[in-house]
Design an enzyme around this catalytic site. Structure first.
Site, PDB file in Angstrom:
ATOM      1  N   ASN A   1      11.878  53.674  43.799  1.00 49.67           N
ATOM      2  CA  ASN A   1      11.559  54.892  44.541  1.00 49.67           C
ATOM      3  C   ASN A   1      12.764  55.830  44.448  1.00 49.67           C
ATOM      4  O   ASN A   1      13.736  55.654  45.165  1.00 49.67           O
ATOM      5  CB  ASN A   1      11.257  54.528  46.005  1.00 49.67           C
ATOM      6  CG  ASN A   1      11.019  55.752  46.865  1.00 49.67           C
ATOM      7  OD1 ASN A   1      10.891  56.866  46.354  1.00 49.67           O
ATOM      8  ND2 ASN A   1      10.958  55.554  48.169  1.00 49.67           N
ATOM      9  N   TRP A   2      12.655  56.801  43.565  1.00 49.10           N
ATOM     10  CA  TRP A   2      13.796  57.718  43.354  1.00 49.10           C
ATOM     11  C   TRP A   2      13.914  58.759  44.459  1.00 49.10           C
ATOM     12  O   TRP A   2      14.855  59.547  44.475  1.00 49.10           O
ATOM     13  CB  TRP A   2      13.674  58.402  41.983  1.00 49.10           C
ATOM     14  CG  TRP A   2      13.925  57.486  40.827  1.00 49.10           C
ATOM     15  CD1 TRP A   2      14.379  56.195  40.871  1.00 49.10           C
ATOM     16  CD2 TRP A   2      13.763  57.794  39.424  1.00 49.10           C
ATOM     17  NE1 TRP A   2      14.500  55.683  39.600  1.00 49.10           N
ATOM     18  CE2 TRP A   2      14.134  56.643  38.687  1.00 49.10           C
ATOM     19  CE3 TRP A   2      13.341  58.934  38.722  1.00 49.10           C
ATOM     20  CZ2 TRP A   2      14.093  56.603  37.295  1.00 49.10           C
ATOM     21  CZ3 TRP A   2      13.297  58.892  37.340  1.00 49.10           C
ATOM     22  CH2 TRP A   2      13.674  57.730  36.626  1.00 49.10           C
ATOM     23  N   LYS A   3      12.932  58.845  45.318  1.00 43.36           N
ATOM     24  CA  LYS A   3      12.933  59.848  46.394  1.00 43.36           C
ATOM     25  C   LYS A   3      13.173  61.244  45.784  1.00 43.36           C
ATOM     26  O   LYS A   3      12.738  61.486  44.659  1.00 43.36           O
ATOM     27  CB  LYS A   3      13.955  59.462  47.473  1.00 43.36           C
ATOM     28  CG  LYS A   3      13.764  58.001  47.924  1.00 43.36           C
ATOM     29  CD  LYS A   3      14.505  57.627  49.154  1.00 43.36           C
ATOM     30  CE  LYS A   3      14.226  56.158  49.470  1.00 43.36           C
ATOM     31  NZ  LYS A   3      14.805  55.729  50.727  1.00 43.36           N
TER      32      LYS A   3
ATOM     33  N   HIS B   1       5.197  55.847  53.259  1.00 41.86           N
ATOM     34  CA  HIS B   1       6.616  55.466  53.249  1.00 41.86           C
ATOM     35  C   HIS B   1       7.242  55.884  54.584  1.00 41.86           C
ATOM     36  O   HIS B   1       6.859  56.906  55.164  1.00 41.86           O
ATOM     37  CB  HIS B   1       7.338  56.156  52.082  1.00 41.86           C
ATOM     38  CG  HIS B   1       8.759  55.713  51.947  1.00 41.86           C
ATOM     39  ND1 HIS B   1       9.766  56.276  52.676  1.00 41.86           N
ATOM     40  CD2 HIS B   1       9.326  54.735  51.207  1.00 41.86           C
ATOM     41  CE1 HIS B   1      10.914  55.666  52.381  1.00 41.86           C
ATOM     42  NE2 HIS B   1      10.660  54.724  51.483  1.00 41.86           N
TER      43      HIS B   1
ATOM     44  N   GLY C   1      18.113  52.477  53.317  1.00 44.06           N
ATOM     45  CA  GLY C   1      19.260  53.350  53.082  1.00 44.06           C
ATOM     46  C   GLY C   1      20.450  53.063  53.978  1.00 44.06           C
ATOM     47  O   GLY C   1      21.359  53.878  54.087  1.00 44.06           O
TER      48      GLY C   1
ATOM     49  N   SER D   1      17.473  48.526  51.387  1.00 42.54           N
ATOM     50  CA  SER D   1      18.827  48.125  50.974  1.00 42.54           C
ATOM     51  C   SER D   1      18.841  46.968  49.978  1.00 42.54           C
ATOM     52  O   SER D   1      19.720  46.107  50.030  1.00 42.54           O
ATOM     53  CB  SER D   1      19.694  47.820  52.201  1.00 42.54           C
ATOM     54  OG  SER D   1      19.884  49.000  52.964  1.00 42.54           O
TER      55      SER D   1
ATOM     56  N   GLU E   1       9.858  57.406  55.337  1.00 47.20           N
ATOM     57  CA  GLU E   1      10.330  58.800  55.448  1.00 47.20           C
ATOM     58  C   GLU E   1       9.164  59.758  55.641  1.00 47.20           C
ATOM     59  O   GLU E   1       9.298  60.776  56.324  1.00 47.20           O
ATOM     60  CB  GLU E   1      11.179  59.155  54.206  1.00 47.20           C
ATOM     61  CG  GLU E   1      12.549  58.482  54.294  1.00 47.20           C
ATOM     62  CD  GLU E   1      13.123  58.016  52.973  1.00 47.20           C
ATOM     63  OE1 GLU E   1      12.743  58.537  51.917  1.00 47.20           O
ATOM     64  OE2 GLU E   1      13.962  57.086  53.006  1.00 47.20           O
TER      65      GLU E   1
ATOM     66  N   GLY F   1      15.248  51.842  46.642  1.00 43.01           N
ATOM     67  CA  GLY F   1      15.623  53.252  46.663  1.00 43.01           C
ATOM     68  C   GLY F   1      16.948  53.461  45.954  1.00 43.01           C
ATOM     69  O   GLY F   1      17.022  53.506  44.716  1.00 43.01           O
ATOM     70  N   GLY F   2      18.024  53.534  46.723  1.00 40.83           N
ATOM     71  CA  GLY F   2      19.357  53.873  46.210  1.00 40.83           C
ATOM     72  C   GLY F   2      19.745  53.139  44.928  1.00 40.83           C
ATOM     73  O   GLY F   2      20.190  53.773  43.956  1.00 40.83           O
TER      74      GLY F   2
ATOM     75  N   GLU G   1       8.819  47.460  54.592  1.00 47.55           N
ATOM     76  CA  GLU G   1      10.133  48.108  54.579  1.00 47.55           C
ATOM     77  C   GLU G   1      10.558  48.386  56.015  1.00 47.55           C
ATOM     78  O   GLU G   1      10.163  49.407  56.602  1.00 47.55           O
ATOM     79  CB  GLU G   1      10.064  49.438  53.820  1.00 47.55           C
ATOM     80  CG  GLU G   1       9.759  49.293  52.360  1.00 47.55           C
ATOM     81  CD  GLU G   1      10.304  50.468  51.566  1.00 47.55           C
ATOM     82  OE1 GLU G   1      11.082  50.226  50.644  1.00 47.55           O
ATOM     83  OE2 GLU G   1       9.974  51.616  51.891  1.00 47.55           O
TER      84      GLU G   1
HETATM   85  P1  PGA Z   1      16.813  51.872  49.889  1.00 46.75           P
HETATM   86  O1  PGA Z   1      15.374  52.571  50.052  1.00 46.75           O
HETATM   87  O2  PGA Z   1      16.676  50.829  48.812  1.00 46.75           O
HETATM   88  O3  PGA Z   1      17.743  52.977  49.508  1.00 46.75           O
HETATM   89  O4  PGA Z   1      17.146  51.246  51.210  1.00 46.75           O
HETATM   90  C1  PGA Z   1      14.195  51.824  49.958  1.00 46.75           C
HETATM   91  C2  PGA Z   1      12.993  52.731  50.136  1.00 46.75           C
HETATM   92  O5  PGA Z   1      13.067  53.684  50.923  1.00 46.75           O
HETATM   93  O6  PGA Z   1      11.948  52.535  49.497  1.00 46.75           O
END
Ligand code: PGA
Length: 252
Positions: A12-14, A99, A177, A216, A101, A237-238, A171
């Protein structure tokens, strides 16, 4: 019936990586990760970058593509939105729905998540329904209740077949994050609850639904999370923005 090779490893590159950056990422990643049929790797770039990523991954049909969100509507006067039909036409086969967010930053409701899952499946795409509790909910002992409510609401407009063909990602909001991942045991505990609920909805077919953990995840903790009972993939994500680390995670 669809079947996803497991583990499912989803990036997930956001709202990161433009077309040029995505291309540089792919230079690094494609040279480090050779096609494997014992796993499914899915990239979720920004919708604006999907075409560039699709072009660059043309020689690598093992890599699947997705978008991070779609509209609840099919078409019309909804400035700024993207529909599931457009995502399908642009080469996506997966869609992140609900998600954390989207729910917490943009105020997306369970009803909207349900409508989005319905639109996604109507257009032949696979929803990756995301569920997860906040830290306050976890501390109050409400984790099971919260994720079950989100799961049941999210699939409420789907047929038996559409549920069987979907993907679910757990999640925890407090792990996204933050550098504070759930332990493999925490992830397993929640996945067992989700699996039981899915079995209540679609019986034996619940086994076909990959359950992903996200929050994470990095190259160091990926293997131990994947080894946990009922953890059949990762939503990252990150760490998925770094081609070296992402290739390592995909090889876990
Ligand atoms: P993260 O994000 O790996 O940066 O914690 C995961 C996500 O939001 O899908």
């Amino acid at each position: 019936m669809r079947s996803h090779s497991r583990p499912v490893l989803a990036a997930n590159w956001k709202m990161n990586l433009g077309p040029a950056e995505a291309s540089a990422f792919l230079d690094g990643f494609l040279s480090r990760y050779a096609p494997r049929d014992d796993r499914t790797v899915v990239l979720f770039p920004s919708a604006l970058v999907l075409a560039a990523v699709r072009e660059r991954t043309q020689p690598r049909p093992d890599l699947r593509l997705g978008v991070q969100n779609v509209s609840t509507e099919d078409k019309g006067a909804f400035t700024g939105e993207n529909s599931a039909a457009q995502a399908a036409g642009a080469g996506a086969s997966f869609v992140l729905v609900g998600h954390s967010e989207r729910r917490h930053v943009f105020g997306e409701t369970d009803a909207q998540v349900a409508q989005k899952c319905a639109r996604v499946t109507e257009h032949g795409l696979v929803p990756v329904l995301c569920v997860g509790e906040t830290i306050e909910q976890r501390e109050r002992g409400e984790t099971g209740e919260v994720v079950l409510h989100q799961l049941r609401a999210g699939v409420s407009m789907l047929s038996h077949e559409a549920i069987r063909d979907m993907v679910v990602a757990y999640e925890p909001v407090w792990a996204i994050g933050t550098g504070r991942n759930a332990t493999p045991q925490d992830a397993s505990d929640v996945h067992l609850v989700l699996r039981a609920a899915l079995a209540g909805l679609v019986g034996e077919d619940a086994r076909a639904i990959p359950l992903l953990y996200g929050g994470s995840v990095n190259a160091k903790n990926a293997a131990s999370l994947l080894a946990a009972q009922e953890v059949e993939g990762l939503l990252v994500g990150g760490a998925s923005l770094d081609p070296v680390q992402w290739a390592e995670i995909c090889g876990s």
